[in-house]
Design a protein around this motif. Structure first.
Motif, PDB file in Angstrom:
ATOM      1  N   UNK A  21       0.806  -1.218   0.000  1.00 22.21           N
ATOM      2  CA  UNK A  21       0.000   0.000   0.000  1.00 22.21           C
ATOM      3  C   UNK A  21       0.838   1.267   0.000  1.00 22.21           C
ATOM      4  N   UNK A  22       1.940   1.270   0.702  1.00 21.73           N
ATOM      5  CA  UNK A  22       2.762   2.481   0.772  1.00 21.73           C
ATOM      6  C   UNK A  22       3.275   2.876  -0.608  1.00 21.73           C
ATOM      7  N   UNK A  28       0.636   8.120  -5.982  1.00 23.78           N
ATOM      8  CA  UNK A  28      -0.403   9.139  -6.145  1.00 23.78           C
ATOM      9  C   UNK A  28       0.168  10.528  -5.865  1.00 23.78           C
ATOM     10  N   UNK A  29       0.926  10.630  -4.788  1.00 25.24           N
ATOM     11  CA  UNK A  29       1.415  11.939  -4.365  1.00 25.24           C
ATOM     12  C   UNK A  29       2.652  12.399  -5.127  1.00 25.24           C
ATOM     13  N   UNK A  30       3.143  11.558  -6.030  1.00 24.69           N
ATOM     14  CA  UNK A  30       4.170  12.009  -6.978  1.00 24.69           C
ATOM     15  C   UNK A  30       3.560  12.626  -8.234  1.00 24.69           C
ATOM     16  N   UNK A  31       2.254  12.538  -8.379  1.00 28.13           N
ATOM     17  CA  UNK A  31       1.582  13.002  -9.586  1.00 28.13           C
ATOM     18  C   UNK A  31       1.558  14.532  -9.650  1.00 28.13           C
ATOM     19  N   UNK A  38      -8.161  14.190  -3.915  1.00 28.21           N
ATOM     20  CA  UNK A  38      -8.127  13.585  -2.596  1.00 28.21           C
ATOM     21  C   UNK A  38      -8.069  12.080  -2.750  1.00 28.21           C
ATOM     22  N   UNK A  39      -7.830  11.393  -1.650  1.00 26.65           N
ATOM     23  CA  UNK A  39      -7.678   9.937  -1.658  1.00 26.65           C
ATOM     24  C   UNK A  39      -8.595   9.340  -0.597  1.00 26.65           C
ATOM     25  N   UNK A  40      -9.360   8.320  -0.977  1.00 29.24           N
ATOM     26  CA  UNK A  40     -10.187   7.578  -0.023  1.00 29.24           C
ATOM     27  C   UNK A  40      -9.758   6.123  -0.029  1.00 29.24           C
ATOM     28  N   UNK A  58      -2.176   8.239   6.276  1.00 27.92           N
ATOM     29  CA  UNK A  58      -3.084   9.371   6.429  1.00 27.92           C
ATOM     30  C   UNK A  58      -2.441  10.489   7.234  1.00 27.92           C
ATOM     31  N   UNK A  59      -1.546  10.130   8.155  1.00 25.57           N
ATOM     32  CA  UNK A  59      -0.828  11.135   8.930  1.00 25.57           C
ATOM     33  C   UNK A  59       0.291  11.787   8.108  1.00 25.57           C
ATOM     34  N   UNK A  60       0.784  11.072   7.121  1.00 26.02           N
ATOM     35  CA  UNK A  60       1.909  11.565   6.317  1.00 26.02           C
ATOM     36  C   UNK A  60       1.466  12.450   5.167  1.00 26.02           C
ATOM     37  N   UNK A  61       0.354  12.099   4.527  1.00 25.38           N
ATOM     38  CA  UNK A  61      -0.090  12.804   3.327  1.00 25.38           C
ATOM     39  C   UNK A  61      -1.391  13.564   3.593  1.00 25.38           C
ATOM     40  N   UNK A  62      -1.637  14.650   2.834  1.00 23.57           N
ATOM     41  CA  UNK A  62      -2.883  15.413   3.019  1.00 23.57           C
ATOM     42  C   UNK A  62      -4.063  14.788   2.276  1.00 23.57           C
ATOM     43  N   UNK A  63      -5.263  15.206   2.684  1.00 21.00           N
ATOM     44  CA  UNK A  63      -6.493  14.901   1.937  1.00 21.00           C
ATOM     45  C   UNK A  63      -6.774  13.406   1.803  1.00 21.00           C
TER      46      UNK A  63
END
Length: 219
Positions: A21-22, A28-31, A38-40, A58-63
């Protein structure tokens, strides 16, 4: 139309994916997405440390929104649950053991804004072995790059990009009732529902997605 679109929701169905998962979320956050996103993530009753990994991310990345099913409901139900807890006008599903290509979201969203359609399929799926993205098992290049996808593509032996994960508008998602939940072919069933309802999608030639193969069962 582009000015009205404020957000893309990336949904990630999670089941026993603590080891992968990591990497998926980091992709996603390299895009360099052209609109906010946002991510769910939905944990479907995992029995490993998936929920702990989700909480840390969730603590590391926003939204990021986290949802947990108390029991295992299956891939289709988990994807539908993720959509229900997200708010973006357009939706893209990233499986928890896969990785987005470097410019995937930029390519998909720009192509969608150009075509004003109900969905956009990826152009290329690169299957990589286990934990090494450079160890390529095979590559699928989907049919009709840059063109609309006819219903017949489900039957004529061609590589239909909607048989993989694809970008879809929320309006189209609700029109077709979301992912099927009565069997394990929810991604493929989504393609049939989409095209059988007369919705319009194109294959984006520049969109690259990395599928992990030969690892272990997950979503």
């Amino acid at each position: 139309l582009g000015a009205l679109v404020t957000r893309l929701s990336v949904i990630i169905p999670c089941y026993n994916c603590a080891l992968t998962l990591e990497d998926a979320v980091a992709s996603v956050y390299r895009q360099d997405a052209p609109i906010p996103f946002d991510v769910t993530m939905v944990d479907d009753g995992s029995t490993d440390h998936t929920l702990e990994v989700m909480t840390r991310l969730a603590a590391k990345y926003p939204n990021i929104t986290l949802v947990r099913h108390e029991s295992n409901l299956g891939g289709g139900a988990t994807r539908n649950s993720a959509v229900a807890h997200s708010t973006g006008e357009i939706i893209f599903c990233l499986d928890s053991d896969d990785i987005m290509g470097a410019d995937l979201l930029r390519s998909l969203v720009r192509f969608w804004l150009e075509k004003r359609c109900d969905g956009v399929g990826i152009g290329t799926s690169i299957k990589f072995k286990k934990s090494n993205i450079r160890d390529v098992a095979y590559v699928t290049r989907f049919s009709r790059p840059g063109e609309s996808i006819p219903f017949e593509s489900l039957l004529d032996g061609s590589e239909c990009s909607l048989m993989s994960t694809f970008l879809i508008t929320r309006q189209a998602f609700h029109r077709i009732g979301g992912y099927p939940t009565a069997h394990g072919f929810d991604t493929q069933g989504m393609a049939w529902r989409f095209l059988a309802n007369g919705l319009v999608a194109y294959t984006c030639p520049d969109a690259v997605y990395h599928h992990r193969v030969g690892f272990h069962e997950s979503y």
